[in-house]
Design a protein around this motif. Structure first.
Motif, short mmCIF file in Angstrom:
data_model
loop_
_atom_site.label_atom_id
_atom_site.label_comp_id
_atom_site.label_asym_id
_atom_site.label_seq_id
_atom_site.Cartn_x
_atom_site.Cartn_y
_atom_site.Cartn_z
N THR A 145 19.31 20.16 -29.57
CA THR A 145 18.07 19.54 -30.05
C THR A 145 17.19 19.15 -28.86
O THR A 145 15.97 19.32 -28.89
N GLN A 146 17.79 18.63 -27.81
CA GLN A 146 17.03 18.24 -26.63
C GLN A 146 16.38 19.45 -25.96
O GLN A 146 15.25 19.38 -25.48
N LYS A 147 17.08 20.58 -25.96
CA LYS A 147 16.49 21.79 -25.38
C LYS A 147 15.37 22.33 -26.26
O LYS A 147 14.39 22.91 -25.77
N LEU A 148 15.50 22.16 -27.57
CA LEU A 148 14.42 22.57 -28.48
C LEU A 148 13.17 21.74 -28.24
O LEU A 148 12.05 22.27 -28.28
N PHE A 149 13.35 20.45 -28.00
CA PHE A 149 12.22 19.58 -27.67
C PHE A 149 11.48 20.12 -26.46
O PHE A 149 10.25 20.27 -26.47
N ARG A 150 12.20 20.47 -25.43
CA ARG A 150 11.60 21.02 -24.22
C ARG A 150 10.93 22.37 -24.49
O ARG A 150 9.85 22.67 -23.98
N TYR A 151 11.57 23.18 -25.32
CA TYR A 151 11.05 24.51 -25.66
C TYR A 151 9.71 24.40 -26.38
O TYR A 151 8.76 25.12 -26.07
N TYR A 152 9.63 23.51 -27.37
CA TYR A 152 8.39 23.38 -28.14
C TYR A 152 7.24 22.90 -27.26
O TYR A 152 6.11 23.37 -27.41
N GLU A 153 7.52 21.99 -26.34
CA GLU A 153 6.45 21.57 -25.43
C GLU A 153 6.02 22.74 -24.55
O GLU A 153 4.82 22.97 -24.34
N GLN A 154 6.98 23.47 -24.05
CA GLN A 154 6.69 24.63 -23.21
C GLN A 154 5.79 25.63 -23.93
O GLN A 154 4.92 26.25 -23.32
N ARG A 155 5.98 25.77 -25.25
CA ARG A 155 5.20 26.70 -26.04
C ARG A 155 3.88 26.11 -26.55
O ARG A 155 3.12 26.78 -27.24
N ASP A 167 14.15 13.38 -33.42
CA ASP A 167 15.42 13.83 -34.01
C ASP A 167 16.53 13.66 -32.99
O ASP A 167 17.63 13.17 -33.31
N ALA A 168 16.25 14.04 -31.74
CA ALA A 168 17.24 13.91 -30.67
C ALA A 168 17.56 12.44 -30.39
O ALA A 168 18.72 12.07 -30.18
N LEU A 169 16.54 11.59 -30.41
CA LEU A 169 16.75 10.16 -30.16
C LEU A 169 17.59 9.52 -31.25
O LEU A 169 18.39 8.62 -30.99
N GLU A 170 17.38 9.97 -32.48
CA GLU A 170 18.18 9.43 -33.58
C GLU A 170 19.65 9.81 -33.42
O GLU A 170 20.56 9.05 -33.77
N LYS A 171 19.89 11.01 -32.86
CA LYS A 171 21.26 11.48 -32.69
C LYS A 171 21.94 10.82 -31.49
O LYS A 171 23.11 10.45 -31.55
N GLN A 172 21.20 10.72 -30.40
CA GLN A 172 21.83 10.27 -29.16
C GLN A 172 20.76 9.72 -28.23
O GLN A 172 20.26 10.40 -27.34
N SER A 173 20.41 8.46 -28.42
CA SER A 173 19.43 7.82 -27.54
C SER A 173 20.07 7.51 -26.20
O SER A 173 21.17 6.97 -26.13
N SER A 174 19.40 7.90 -25.14
CA SER A 174 19.91 7.66 -23.79
C SER A 174 18.75 7.35 -22.87
O SER A 174 17.60 7.72 -23.16
N PRO A 175 18.99 6.65 -21.75
CA PRO A 175 17.91 6.37 -20.81
C PRO A 175 17.19 7.64 -20.34
O PRO A 175 15.97 7.65 -20.21
N ALA A 176 17.96 8.71 -20.12
CA ALA A 176 17.35 9.96 -19.64
C ALA A 176 16.43 10.55 -20.70
O ALA A 176 15.33 11.03 -20.38
N LEU A 177 16.85 10.53 -21.96
CA LEU A 177 16.03 11.09 -23.03
C LEU A 177 14.80 10.23 -23.29
O LEU A 177 13.72 10.74 -23.55
N LEU A 178 14.97 8.92 -23.21
CA LEU A 178 13.82 8.02 -23.36
C LEU A 178 12.79 8.27 -22.26
O LEU A 178 11.59 8.29 -22.51
N GLU A 179 13.28 8.47 -21.05
CA GLU A 179 12.37 8.76 -19.93
C GLU A 179 11.68 10.11 -20.15
O GLU A 179 10.48 10.25 -19.87
N ALA A 180 12.43 11.09 -20.67
CA ALA A 180 11.83 12.40 -20.96
C ALA A 180 10.74 12.25 -22.01
O ALA A 180 9.70 12.92 -21.94
N GLY A 181 10.96 11.37 -23.00
CA GLY A 181 9.95 11.13 -24.02
C GLY A 181 8.70 10.49 -23.46
O GLY A 181 7.58 10.89 -23.77
#
Length: 218
Positions: A145-155, A167-181
């Protein structure tokens, strides 16, 4: 960026082998197809299907990236043949095995498209999109899911990127993912209104997204 001519030549070679597999599948010779896939994997990557599928996605990527960057040839062969393996298991009504192959294939395609900044007209995007469609009715692992997030932005598909981010944050919230957001929304705020509109997004939605990200931090 991968040289476009190189990708075309490699895709043509892979396409020839895949046409043989499709022929077997059309005749319902699924076991023969699986055996042929295993032989092709060994021939072009030096690894068997059993070994590849015994590895986690992360370990598989590491094994394909001895210098920190994915080996394009091996990665593309494995991604393509895992997708076909999933098709064979789907024909055998084995949804568990097909799901496992599809997700591993998608993981590799998404990583390859990100690392190499493949030309926008490459057929590799269609391969990835077919897998996304096949898996649309399933719950995807958090790392995909995290890679899909990156893919959609790339596109430039910003609305879908945002949906996938949360969706990714609901599954697994982490400092790294929050920073990516947070970084995602900051990048969007620097884009023109036209670019945002093309991605079905707006500056106001980016501001709202930053506020929503903060809620996950509390």
């Amino acid at each position: 960026m991968i040289n476009k001519d190189y990708i075309l030549r490699l895709a043509e070679q892979i396409g020839y082998e895949l046409s043989i597999l499709v022929g077997l599948r059309k005749r319902n010779r699924y076991q023969d197809e699986l055996l042929t896939i295993d032989n092709l994997l060994l021939k072009y990557t030096g690894m068997t299907s059993r070994f590849i599928n015994s590895l986690s996605d992360e370990l598989l990527l590491q094994s394909l990236s001895p210098l920190g960057k994915m080996n394009v040839d091996a990665g593309l062969w494995i991604a393509s043949l895992l997708k076909e393996e999933g098709e064979a298991y789907e024909g055998l009504d084995n949804s568990n095995e097909s799901y496992y192959r599809y997700t591993k294939s998608l993981y590799l395609f998404l990583e390859l498209l990100y690392q190499e900044h493949v030309a926008s007209d490459s057929g590799l995007y269609e391969e990835a999109n077919q897998l996304i469609e096949k898996l649309s009715g399933y719950e995807l692992p958090a790392h995909i899911t995290q890679k899909l997030f990156r893919y959609y932005e790339q596109r430039g598909m910003y609305a879908q990127a945002e949906n996938t981010l949360f969706d990714a944050l609901e599954k697994q919230s982490s400092p790294a993912l929050l920073e990516a957001g947070r970084e995602f929304y900051q990048r969007l705020l620097k884009k023109s209104s036209t670019d945002l509109q093309l991605g079905n997004f707006s500056r106001e939605e980016a501001q709202e997204g930053i506020e929503q990200i903060q809620q996950f931090e509390s």
